[in-house]
Design a protein around this motif. Structure first.
Motif: not given
Length: 633
Positions: A463-468, A474-476, A489-490, A529-533
């Motif tokens: 199974t393949r998926f993106g960022n969680v 993770s960034v959050i 915030i960096t 849709e992708p999300v801008k960090i």
């Protein structure tokens, strides 16, 4: 009680208007006497006539104000439109009063001076009183209220909003209820028919597009989103608007997730209000899955989860526990995480879930064989891996040992001990990898496809998926710590974008894939849709009630070693085909040259054991031809 209080305030306002009009009549009489007008009107301004004139003026003006709706609004909510309605009501009242008085005294000329002076003063007095009262007394009153409650704006004046308001008022009667500190200032709603309506003394102040202006004008500190039936796109639009304010934001769950108490008269929604989460701003509907197929797969089976204490592994454990497995086996090298999920399940299920928690490394083949021989798992989810991209760039041999050969160990043991289904957790970074972590996961995918092509008893799938969102590293969580510690915030690059999904969604995909698998598939998820960090960081700042770049600095540090600016679109992989779930796709199997792969793995293992990073990277690039290593140094 609230209705009677509101009626009392209306009566008080009416009495004040009557007093103002009366005083203005007396003042007008005094002015006329001082000016000593030499007209026949002088006989009218004697006391008996003045009393009659004032009485007529009060009755007619109050009537006109009532007709114009001047008493339908709570004082605190008066705006320019409401002041205009008061002005129109008073002018109409003064004009009608003048007409009645002229008929009463048979001459308009007698009435004109008195009407001009008393009418003008009355109009100014009534309107000015409301303006001063709101800006002075109401503001002072509200200042006191702030000490005992957050000034709150409720989004949605429908049934949920009304129930929330009712709960707030009820909570104020309970000194032990923490919700008593909420002070409802107003509603917003996009229904034009609800504009300016007053619900239990709380007014609809405008539409959702007015939220930033209303929050600034009314000094709002808390927004409650009270539209549980709102569609996802509309929800995101409104929450985006809310996130541009300095307010804290709380949200009612989707209507399907609300809890209804049949033993109570009504539904207590206030207790179900939760803090807004960053995933609420993603703008993508939650992924739905077929729980019945997952139950069929898991029920009565021995389920092993490697890396079971991690963010993905622990959620796998939580969800698997819901489907009545025979036993859950948690394998993890980090005892603290393993202990946490063990205690959580024991607290939640007690003895209802048979749980074994084992501290071990997937790199240790002998120990893992001991575990397989003892536990005899029917299903294995392999989530153990080193996943942190920048760290793995500095220690590529450790990534190779843990990710590649840890996976190879567990996969071979699954085949040896007759596991029915083996599911490997991969990542979108395995697509045309530019970093060591992504390349090792792509190599793992190749191993799983090789195992699938050379076994008959076990279904091997990926199974393949993106960022969680919220997973370890993770960034959050990083952004949250930076904000809470008062640090900037960096963000690595202003234009960097990523695909995101929630941990429960990712795990549901893994379980769904396991239930659908026939062997050899790579399951990928349409993540929208992708999300801008940068946008993610800005929204998180606003969720904390802070202004990006003003209250919280956002610093751009440059791409890290091995990091892509744009992740590959999962849907671009050749040969993807749709499944029964419109959000899940399957990649066609790629033939793996068995002899070549095994020979390359032997060489890579020997090289990694000697910790020769440079040679190990060369061999990894030979195994994974799409590996384009970017150091970003």
């Amino acid at each position: 009680m609230r209705v009677s209080n509101f009626n009392f305030r209306k009566v008080m306002l009416l009495i004040v208007d009557a007093v103002i009009i009366s005083i203005c009549g007396v003042i007008s009489n005094f002015i006329l006497q001082v000016l000593n007008f030499q007209t026949g009107f002088r006989s009218i301004v004697e006391t008996p006539y003045v009393v009659v004139s004032i009485l007529i003026n009060v009755i007619i003006c109050i009537f006109c104000l009532f007709i114009c709706g001047a008493y339908n609004k709570a004082w605190r909510y008066f705006n320019a439109k409401d002041y205009l309605s008061c002005l129109i009501g008073m002018v109409a009242g003064v004009a009608l009063s003048a007409l009645v008085l002229s008929l009463r005294y048979n001459s308009f000329n007698y009435v004109l001076p008195y009407t001009l002076i008393s009418g003008g003063l009355s109009v100014v007095g009534v309107v000015l009183f409301r303006l001063i009262f709101k800006r002075a007394f109401i503001k002072i009153n509200d200042a006191g209220a702030i000490d005992v409650g957050e000034r709150t704006l409720i989004v949605g004046a429908g049934n949920a909003g009304k129930i929330i308001l009712e709960d707030i008022f009820n909570a104020k009667q309970d000194s032990n209820n923490p919700s008593k500190s909420i002070f409802p200032v107003g509603f917003v709603d996009d229904d034009r028919l609800k504009q300016d309506n007053v619900i239990s003394s709380v007014r609809v102040l405008g539409q959702t597009t007015d939220i930033p202006d209303i929050c600034e004008k009314e000094n709002i500190s808390l927004i409650i989103f009270a539209i549980p039936s709102c569609e996802e796109e509309e929800r995101k639009r409104i929450l985006d608007i809310c996130s541009k304010t300095k307010c804290k934001i709380k949200i009612i769950p989707y209507i399907s997730k609300l809890l209804f108490d049949e033993n109570e008269d009504g539904t207590r929604l206030l207790n179900q209000v939760k803090d807004i989460r960053i995933e609420d701003l993603l703008g993508r509907p939650p992924i739905t899955f077929d729980k019945s197929s997952i139950k069929t797969l898991v029920e009565g089976k021995v389920c092993m989860i490697t890396g079971g204490g991690g963010s993905i592994g622990s959620e796998l454990v939580r969800q698997i526990a819901q489907y009545n497995p025979k036993r859950i086996v948690i394998v993890d090298i980090y005892e603290n995480n393993a202990y946490d999920i063990q205690q959580e399940l024991r607290l939640e299920y007690g003895d209802k879930v048979n749980l074994d928690t084992i501290i071990a490394s997937v790199r240790d083949y002998d120990k893992m064989e001991q575990i397989f021989a003892q536990e005899r798992p029917d299903l294995v989810w392999h989530a153990a891996a080193h996943k942190h991209v920048p760290l793995m760039e500095t220690v590529p041999c450790e990534a190779i040992k843990n990710n590649i050969f840890g996976t190879y160990n567990v996969a071979r043991l699954a085949q040896k001990y007759g596991v029915k289904r083996f599911v490997m957790i991969s990542t979108d970074k395995a697509v045309n990898p530019t970093n060591v972590m992504g390349a090792t996961k792509r190599c793992c995918e190749m191993i799983i496809q090789y195992m699938s092509q050379n076994t008959t008893g076990t279904d091997f799938v990926t199974t393949r998926f993106g960022n969680v969102l919220g997973s370890n590293g993770s960034v959050i969580p990083i952004f949250r710590r930076q904000i809470e510690n008062g640090k900037p915030i960096t963000v690595t690059h202003p234009d960097i974008i990523r695909y995101f999904m929630t941990i429960p969604e990712a795990v549901s995909l893994v379980l769904q894939a396991a239930s659908m698998a026939k062997g050899g598939e790579i399951f990928v998820l349409d993540m929208g849709e992708p999300v801008k960090i940068t946008t993610l960081a800005e929204n998180l700042c606003r969720m904390y009630g802070k202004i990006p770049y003003k209250d919280v600095e956002i610093k751009f540090t440059g791409l890290r070693p091995g990091e892509k600016l744009f992740e590959e679109l999962l849907m671009d992989e050749e040969g993807l085909k749709q499944t029964d779930n419109e959000k899940i796709f399957i990649g066609n199997q790629i033939h793996i040259d068995k002899d070549k792969l095994l020979h390359s793995l032997d060489e890579l293992k020997e090289c990694a054991s000697e910790n020769d990073d440079d040679e190990a990277l060369k061999l990894l690039a030979e195994i994974v031809p799409t590996f384009n290593h970017q150091t970003n140094k």
